[in-house]
Design a protein around this motif. Structure first.
Motif, PDB file in Angstrom:
ATOM      1  N   GLU A 216       0.865  -1.173   0.000  1.00 55.05           N
ATOM      2  CA  GLU A 216       0.000   0.000   0.000  1.00 55.05           C
ATOM      3  C   GLU A 216       0.899   1.218   0.000  1.00 55.05           C
ATOM      4  OE1 GLU A 216      -1.128   0.753   4.585  1.00 55.05           O
ATOM      5  OE2 GLU A 216      -1.979  -1.091   3.748  1.00 55.05           O
ATOM      6  N   PRO A 217       0.387   2.413  -0.300  1.00 56.36           N
ATOM      7  CA  PRO A 217       1.246   3.593  -0.353  1.00 56.36           C
ATOM      8  C   PRO A 217       2.017   3.803   0.956  1.00 56.36           C
ATOM      9  CG  PRO A 217      -0.889   4.102  -1.301  1.00 56.36           C
ATOM     10  CD  PRO A 217      -0.998   2.720  -0.718  1.00 56.36           C
ATOM     11  N   GLY A 218       3.340   3.873   0.828  1.00 57.14           N
ATOM     12  CA  GLY A 218       4.188   4.120   1.982  1.00 57.14           C
ATOM     13  C   GLY A 218       4.525   2.895   2.792  1.00 57.14           C
ATOM     14  N   GLN A 219       3.976   1.715   2.421  1.00 61.67           N
ATOM     15  CA  GLN A 219       4.231   0.489   3.175  1.00 61.67           C
ATOM     16  C   GLN A 219       5.012  -0.491   2.308  1.00 61.67           C
ATOM     17  OE1 GLN A 219       5.128  -1.455   5.682  1.00 61.67           O
ATOM     18  NE2 GLN A 219       3.239  -0.870   6.773  1.00 61.67           N
ATOM     19  N   SER A 220       6.296  -0.633   2.613  1.00 59.77           N
ATOM     20  CA  SER A 220       7.160  -1.555   1.894  1.00 59.77           C
ATOM     21  C   SER A 220       7.428  -2.761   2.774  1.00 59.77           C
ATOM     22  CB  SER A 220       8.484  -0.868   1.522  1.00 59.77           C
ATOM     23  OG  SER A 220       9.353  -1.777   0.881  1.00 59.77           O
ATOM     24  N   VAL A 221       7.187  -3.966   2.237  1.00 62.25           N
ATOM     25  CA  VAL A 221       7.371  -5.204   2.988  1.00 62.25           C
ATOM     26  C   VAL A 221       8.514  -5.984   2.361  1.00 62.25           C
ATOM     27  CG1 VAL A 221       6.302  -7.353   3.739  1.00 62.25           C
ATOM     28  CG2 VAL A 221       4.934  -5.258   3.612  1.00 62.25           C
ATOM     29  N   GLU A 222       9.454  -6.401   3.173  1.00 62.28           N
ATOM     30  CA  GLU A 222      10.586  -7.194   2.719  1.00 62.28           C
ATOM     31  C   GLU A 222      10.417  -8.624   3.223  1.00 62.28           C
ATOM     32  OE1 GLU A 222      15.158  -6.060   2.371  1.00 62.28           O
ATOM     33  OE2 GLU A 222      14.635  -6.653   4.413  1.00 62.28           O
ATOM     34  N   ILE A 223      10.471  -9.592   2.325  1.00 64.67           N
ATOM     35  CA  ILE A 223      10.248 -10.998   2.662  1.00 64.67           C
ATOM     36  C   ILE A 223      11.511 -11.789   2.373  1.00 64.67           C
ATOM     37  CG2 ILE A 223       8.893 -13.057   2.129  1.00 64.67           C
ATOM     38  CD1 ILE A 223       6.578 -11.230   1.431  1.00 64.67           C
ATOM     39  N   ILE A 224      11.974 -12.558   3.374  1.00 62.80           N
ATOM     40  CA  ILE A 224      13.209 -13.331   3.269  1.00 62.80           C
ATOM     41  C   ILE A 224      12.933 -14.758   3.747  1.00 62.80           C
ATOM     42  CG2 ILE A 224      15.640 -13.466   3.940  1.00 62.80           C
ATOM     43  CD1 ILE A 224      15.462 -10.499   4.718  1.00 62.80           C
ATOM     44  N   GLY A 225      13.330 -15.738   2.965  1.00 63.81           N
ATOM     45  CA  GLY A 225      13.187 -17.130   3.369  1.00 63.81           C
ATOM     46  C   GLY A 225      14.182 -17.505   4.446  1.00 63.81           C
ATOM     47  N   ALA A 226      13.821 -18.461   5.297  1.00 63.72           N
ATOM     48  CA  ALA A 226      14.705 -18.882   6.391  1.00 63.72           C
ATOM     49  C   ALA A 226      14.420 -20.338   6.739  1.00 63.72           C
ATOM     50  CB  ALA A 226      14.508 -17.997   7.612  1.00 63.72           C
ATOM     51  N   GLN A 227      15.415 -20.973   7.375  1.00 64.27           N
ATOM     52  CA  GLN A 227      15.279 -22.351   7.835  1.00 64.27           C
ATOM     53  C   GLN A 227      15.756 -22.435   9.289  1.00 64.27           C
ATOM     54  OE1 GLN A 227      16.941 -25.264   5.024  1.00 64.27           O
ATOM     55  NE2 GLN A 227      17.052 -23.627   3.492  1.00 64.27           N
ATOM     56  N   PRO A 228      15.025 -21.823  10.206  1.00 57.23           N
ATOM     57  CA  PRO A 228      15.505 -21.801  11.597  1.00 57.23           C
ATOM     58  C   PRO A 228      15.324 -23.153  12.284  1.00 57.23           C
ATOM     59  CG  PRO A 228      13.338 -20.811  11.442  1.00 57.23           C
ATOM     60  CD  PRO A 228      13.755 -21.106  10.032  1.00 57.23           C
ATOM     61  N   SER A 229      16.240 -23.434  13.198  1.00 54.63           N
ATOM     62  CA  SER A 229      16.079 -24.594  14.076  1.00 54.63           C
ATOM     63  C   SER A 229      15.494 -24.163  15.413  1.00 54.63           C
ATOM     64  CB  SER A 229      17.428 -25.279  14.306  1.00 54.63           C
ATOM     65  OG  SER A 229      18.369 -24.364  14.864  1.00 54.63           O
ATOM     66  N   ASN A 230      15.660 -22.900  15.736  1.00 57.68           N
ATOM     67  CA  ASN A 230      15.030 -22.279  16.900  1.00 57.68           C
ATOM     68  C   ASN A 230      15.244 -20.775  16.779  1.00 57.68           C
ATOM     69  OD1 ASN A 230      17.743 -22.023  17.481  1.00 57.68           O
ATOM     70  ND2 ASN A 230      17.578 -22.670  19.608  1.00 57.68           N
ATOM     71  N   PHE A 231      14.879 -20.026  17.820  1.00 57.40           N
ATOM     72  CA  PHE A 231      15.080 -18.583  17.842  1.00 57.40           C
ATOM     73  C   PHE A 231      15.828 -18.237  19.121  1.00 57.40           C
ATOM     74  CE2 PHE A 231      11.179 -19.405  15.488  1.00 57.40           C
ATOM     75  CZ  PHE A 231      11.421 -18.732  14.297  1.00 57.40           C
ATOM     76  N   SER A 232      16.755 -17.294  19.010  1.00 59.87           N
ATOM     77  CA  SER A 232      17.570 -16.956  20.178  1.00 59.87           C
ATOM     78  C   SER A 232      17.776 -15.451  20.258  1.00 59.87           C
ATOM     79  CB  SER A 232      18.932 -17.661  20.112  1.00 59.87           C
ATOM     80  OG  SER A 232      19.640 -17.281  18.940  1.00 59.87           O
ATOM     81  N   CYS A 233      17.986 -14.990  21.486  1.00 59.45           N
ATOM     82  CA  CYS A 233      18.244 -13.569  21.736  1.00 59.45           C
ATOM     83  C   CYS A 233      19.742 -13.375  21.950  1.00 59.45           C
ATOM     84  CB  CYS A 233      17.458 -13.089  22.952  1.00 59.45           C
ATOM     85  SG  CYS A 233      17.824 -11.379  23.407  1.00 59.45           S
ATOM     86  N   PRO A 234      20.404 -12.547  21.145  1.00 59.70           N
ATOM     87  CA  PRO A 234      21.854 -12.360  21.295  1.00 59.70           C
ATOM     88  C   PRO A 234      22.231 -11.501  22.493  1.00 59.70           C
ATOM     89  CG  PRO A 234      21.008 -10.933  19.570  1.00 59.70           C
ATOM     90  CD  PRO A 234      19.858 -11.787  20.012  1.00 59.70           C
ATOM     91  N   CYS A 235      21.260 -10.864  23.132  1.00 60.91           N
ATOM     92  CA  CYS A 235      21.580  -9.939  24.223  1.00 60.91           C
ATOM     93  C   CYS A 235      21.845 -10.674  25.542  1.00 60.91           C
ATOM     94  CB  CYS A 235      20.443  -8.940  24.413  1.00 60.91           C
ATOM     95  SG  CYS A 235      20.141  -7.895  22.960  1.00 60.91           S
ATOM     96  N   HIS A 236      20.914 -11.559  25.928  1.00 63.33           N
ATOM     97  CA  HIS A 236      21.021 -12.176  27.252  1.00 63.33           C
ATOM     98  C   HIS A 236      20.848 -13.690  27.223  1.00 63.33           C
ATOM     99  CE1 HIS A 236      19.493  -7.984  27.796  1.00 63.33           C
ATOM    100  NE2 HIS A 236      20.546  -7.945  28.599  1.00 63.33           N
ATOM    101  N   GLY A 237      20.898 -14.291  26.030  1.00 64.72           N
ATOM    102  CA  GLY A 237      20.904 -15.736  25.945  1.00 64.72           C
ATOM    103  C   GLY A 237      19.555 -16.418  25.992  1.00 64.72           C
ATOM    104  N   GLY A 238      18.471 -15.684  25.820  1.00 61.55           N
ATOM    105  CA  GLY A 238      17.157 -16.310  25.773  1.00 61.55           C
ATOM    106  C   GLY A 238      17.019 -17.189  24.542  1.00 61.55           C
ATOM    107  N   SER A 239      16.344 -18.326  24.668  1.00 64.85           N
ATOM    108  CA  SER A 239      16.192 -19.257  23.552  1.00 64.85           C
ATOM    109  C   SER A 239      14.760 -19.767  23.512  1.00 64.85           C
ATOM    110  CB  SER A 239      17.165 -20.422  23.703  1.00 64.85           C
ATOM    111  OG  SER A 239      17.072 -21.302  22.595  1.00 64.85           O
TER     112      SER A 239
END
Length: 311
Positions: A216-239
């Motif tokens: 829509e006007p002013g709304q740009s969406v970027e789509i990227i494929g991924a194959q995650p095994s999990n999700f993690s936080c680089p700040c404090h080690g949350g998984s």
């Protein structure tokens, strides 16, 4: 301890009272409860009201006792005067307040007004947002065909159209689970860590090529494929696992999720909601959902009582 005037205009100490301290403690509990729990607000308000009533009762009792003493003194003086010689009835003098009493009360009153004027805006800005409904996102991410069944997709989008990327950029991790009873099922996880709000990253390969579309006007969406095994936080080690459940680190619950709808074949994100745990996977997942809570906040169990009610 306050002072009250006697017959001669002099000051005498009034009875010491702890009710002002109780009233102050009740007000403090009310302020704490506005940030933590309505239960604490109720307890603080009850203590403040009860202490105020007892404070007023105690103060009025002192005044009544003083009036009785003055009346008794007047009667004795009248009897003595009548025994000696006829004399006009003594006139009851009005209480006199010394300059120090006036200055004391004026200072307290002015201090209270200044304190309220300074405190009210601070308390308002600190407390009110927790009880005011926040604006929810509604973002068109484009055709549902951009999200292949059984695949994970990273979607970057703006919170509001025309916002700068550095300010309004948001990220969601999306997996198309296929159709259930002819209705599309999607897992849409927020990338905000529920520990302190840091950006969670997928652990696994991420495509180098991205697809950008303007939905829509002013709304740009970027789509990227991924194959995650999990999700993690680089700040404090949350998984987190692929359903968003916490598996390690300091987070207190599962990742938040997005509500969504399909409009004219397009995937539209709505507001987020909080999740305690998820049982099962994909379209068969059973989600224990709650209204949106801030990071670091428990949503179930006894711990939730120490956190504010938000929406």
């Amino acid at each position: 301890m306050t002072e009250s005037p006697d017959r001669a205009g002099k000051s005498r100490p009034s009875t010491p009272s702890l009710w002002p301290a109780g009233f102050a403690a009740g007000i403090v509990l009310v302020l704490i409860g506005l940030v933590t729990s309505w239960i604490v607000v109720g307890v603080g308000a009850a203590i403040a009201v009860l202490s105020a009533l007892l404070w007023v009762t105690s103060s009025s009792r002192d005044l009544r006792d003083e009036d009785e003493i003055l009346a008794h003194t007047d009667a004795l003086e009248a009897e003595a005067a009548a025994g000696a010689a006829p004399a006009p009835a003594p006139k009851k003098e009005l209480p006199r307040y010394g300059r120090n009493v006036f200055l004391e009360r004026a200072t307290l009153g002015l201090g209270g007004v200044v304190g309220a004027a300074v405190t009210a805006p601070i308390v308002g800005f600190a407390v009110v947002p927790a009880f005011v409904g926040q604006k929810e996102e509604q973002v068109n991410l484009g055709p549902l065909d951009n999200f292949p069944e059984g695949k994970w997709v990273i979607a970057h989008f703006l919170y509001e159209p025309f916002e700068p990327q550095s300010v309004g950029r948001r990220t969601a991790y999306i997996r198309n689970n296929g159709f259930v009873d002819n209705v599309p099922s999607l897992t849409i996880l927020s990338n905000r860590c529920v520990h302190l709000g840091c950006p969670v990253q997928p652990s696994g390969p991420v495509d180098e090529n991205a697809t950008s579309i303007e939905t829509e006007p002013g709304q740009s969406v970027e789509i990227i494929g991924a194959q995650p095994s999990n999700f993690s936080c680089p700040c404090h080690g949350g998984s987190y696992d692929l359903e968003g459940n916490r598996v390690a680190g300091p987070p207190v619950r599962a990742l938040d999720r997005y509500r969504y709808l399909i409009a004219d074949g397009n995937l539209v994100l709505e507001g987020r909601f909080s999740v305690s745990t998820v049982e099962g996977e994909g379209a068969d997942a059973k989600i224990k959902a709650y209204r949106l809570y801030p990071p670091g906040t428990h949503v179930d169990g006894p711990d939730q009582w120490m956190y504010p009610f938000t929406s």
